[in-house]
Design a protein around this motif. Structure first.
Motif, PDB file in Angstrom:
ATOM      1  N   THR A  39     166.987  21.256  32.589  1.00  0.00           N
ATOM      2  CA  THR A  39     165.867  20.606  31.917  1.00  0.00           C
ATOM      3  C   THR A  39     164.685  21.573  31.992  1.00  0.00           C
ATOM      4  O   THR A  39     164.051  21.687  33.038  1.00  0.00           O
ATOM      5  N   PRO A  40     164.407  22.294  30.918  1.00  0.00           N
ATOM      6  CA  PRO A  40     163.393  23.342  30.967  1.00  0.00           C
ATOM      7  C   PRO A  40     161.989  22.830  31.303  1.00  0.00           C
ATOM      8  O   PRO A  40     161.556  21.799  30.798  1.00  0.00           O
ATOM      9  N   ASP A  41     161.329  23.572  32.180  1.00  0.00           N
ATOM     10  CA  ASP A  41     159.910  23.336  32.447  1.00  0.00           C
ATOM     11  C   ASP A  41     159.082  24.111  31.429  1.00  0.00           C
ATOM     12  O   ASP A  41     157.988  23.704  31.072  1.00  0.00           O
ATOM     13  N   SER A  42     159.630  25.253  31.002  1.00  0.00           N
ATOM     14  CA  SER A  42     158.999  26.091  29.983  1.00  0.00           C
ATOM     15  C   SER A  42     160.025  27.117  29.531  1.00  0.00           C
ATOM     16  O   SER A  42     161.144  27.135  30.039  1.00  0.00           O
ATOM     17  N   THR A  77     163.787  34.187  25.009  1.00  0.00           N
ATOM     18  CA  THR A  77     164.882  34.751  25.811  1.00  0.00           C
ATOM     19  C   THR A  77     164.981  34.194  27.227  1.00  0.00           C
ATOM     20  O   THR A  77     165.848  34.626  27.984  1.00  0.00           O
ATOM     21  N   THR A  78     164.106  33.267  27.593  1.00  0.00           N
ATOM     22  CA  THR A  78     164.144  32.739  28.962  1.00  0.00           C
ATOM     23  C   THR A  78     163.956  31.227  28.997  1.00  0.00           C
ATOM     24  O   THR A  78     163.359  30.639  28.093  1.00  0.00           O
ATOM     25  N   ILE A  79     164.498  30.644  30.065  1.00  0.00           N
ATOM     26  CA  ILE A  79     164.287  29.229  30.352  1.00  0.00           C
ATOM     27  C   ILE A  79     163.913  29.125  31.827  1.00  0.00           C
ATOM     28  O   ILE A  79     164.596  29.694  32.688  1.00  0.00           O
ATOM     29  N   THR A  85     162.187  20.086  25.328  1.00  0.00           N
ATOM     30  CA  THR A  85     163.148  19.200  24.642  1.00  0.00           C
ATOM     31  C   THR A  85     164.557  19.780  24.665  1.00  0.00           C
ATOM     32  O   THR A  85     165.509  19.067  24.331  1.00  0.00           O
ATOM     33  N   ASP A  86     164.708  21.046  25.028  1.00  0.00           N
ATOM     34  CA  ASP A  86     165.997  21.728  24.970  1.00  0.00           C
ATOM     35  C   ASP A  86     166.855  21.425  26.191  1.00  0.00           C
ATOM     36  O   ASP A  86     167.002  22.253  27.098  1.00  0.00           O
ATOM     37  N   LEU A  87     167.435  20.238  26.219  1.00  0.00           N
ATOM     38  CA  LEU A  87     168.298  19.849  27.329  1.00  0.00           C
ATOM     39  C   LEU A  87     169.627  20.601  27.217  1.00  0.00           C
ATOM     40  O   LEU A  87     170.227  20.652  26.149  1.00  0.00           O
ATOM     41  N   TYR A 143     172.446  20.769  24.278  1.00  0.00           N
ATOM     42  CA  TYR A 143     173.003  19.577  23.628  1.00  0.00           C
ATOM     43  C   TYR A 143     171.940  18.662  23.031  1.00  0.00           C
ATOM     44  O   TYR A 143     172.275  17.683  22.368  1.00  0.00           O
ATOM     45  N   ALA A 144     170.669  18.973  23.216  1.00  0.00           N
ATOM     46  CA  ALA A 144     169.597  18.170  22.620  1.00  0.00           C
ATOM     47  C   ALA A 144     168.341  19.027  22.515  1.00  0.00           C
ATOM     48  O   ALA A 144     168.147  19.955  23.292  1.00  0.00           O
ATOM     49  N   GLY A 145     167.507  18.711  21.538  1.00  0.00           N
ATOM     50  CA  GLY A 145     166.226  19.388  21.417  1.00  0.00           C
ATOM     51  C   GLY A 145     166.165  20.380  20.276  1.00  0.00           C
ATOM     52  O   GLY A 145     166.981  20.365  19.356  1.00  0.00           O
ATOM     53  N   THR A 146     165.193  21.249  20.357  1.00  0.00           N
ATOM     54  CA  THR A 146     164.915  22.226  19.311  1.00  0.00           C
ATOM     55  C   THR A 146     166.100  23.133  19.020  1.00  0.00           C
ATOM     56  O   THR A 146     166.363  23.470  17.875  1.00  0.00           O
ATOM     57  N   HIS A 147     166.827  23.538  20.038  1.00  0.00           N
ATOM     58  CA  HIS A 147     167.933  24.489  19.881  1.00  0.00           C
ATOM     59  C   HIS A 147     169.303  23.827  20.062  1.00  0.00           C
ATOM     60  O   HIS A 147     170.237  24.437  20.579  1.00  0.00           O
TER      61      HIS A 147
END
Length: 97
Positions: free
Chosen positions: A30-33, A37-39, A92-94, A59-63
């Motif tokens: 679950t990205p904080d930021s 090229t990085t998560i 949002t990129d879970l 599996y969810a979000g922008t990407h």
């Protein structure tokens, strides 16, 4: 009164999570930021380079539906490095590992 039928739909990612959880092999990101090229995820606990060469599946979000190989993991900054995507990873990129 006519009977109604309730249908349940399960997404593929929900099935993967269910199976992986049952086998003790579920690791979610679950990205904080992020950047292109990085998560950054402060909840990932392992030592440097532990996640190198693992697959990151969003599996969810922008990407959504983007799969990238992790090329570097730095524990001190909680940063996963992957091949570039269009637009920065965001909260949002879970993803799953």
């Amino acid at each position: 009164m006519p009977e109604t039928q309730t249908l349940y739909s399960v997404e593929r990612w929900q099935l993967r999570h269910s199976i992986a959880s049952a086998t003790g092999d579920l690791l979610l990101v679950t990205p904080d930021s992020g950047s292109t090229t990085t998560i950054v995820d402060a909840n990932l606990p392992e030592a440097d380079d532990f996640y190198n060469y693992w697959s990151l599946i969003t599996y969810a979000g922008t990407h959504i539906d983007i799969i990238r190989a992790i090329t570097d993991w730095v524990n001190s900054t909680h940063t996963l490095t992957v091949a570039a995507v269009t637009g920065a990873y965001d909260t949002t990129d879970l993803s799953e590992l």
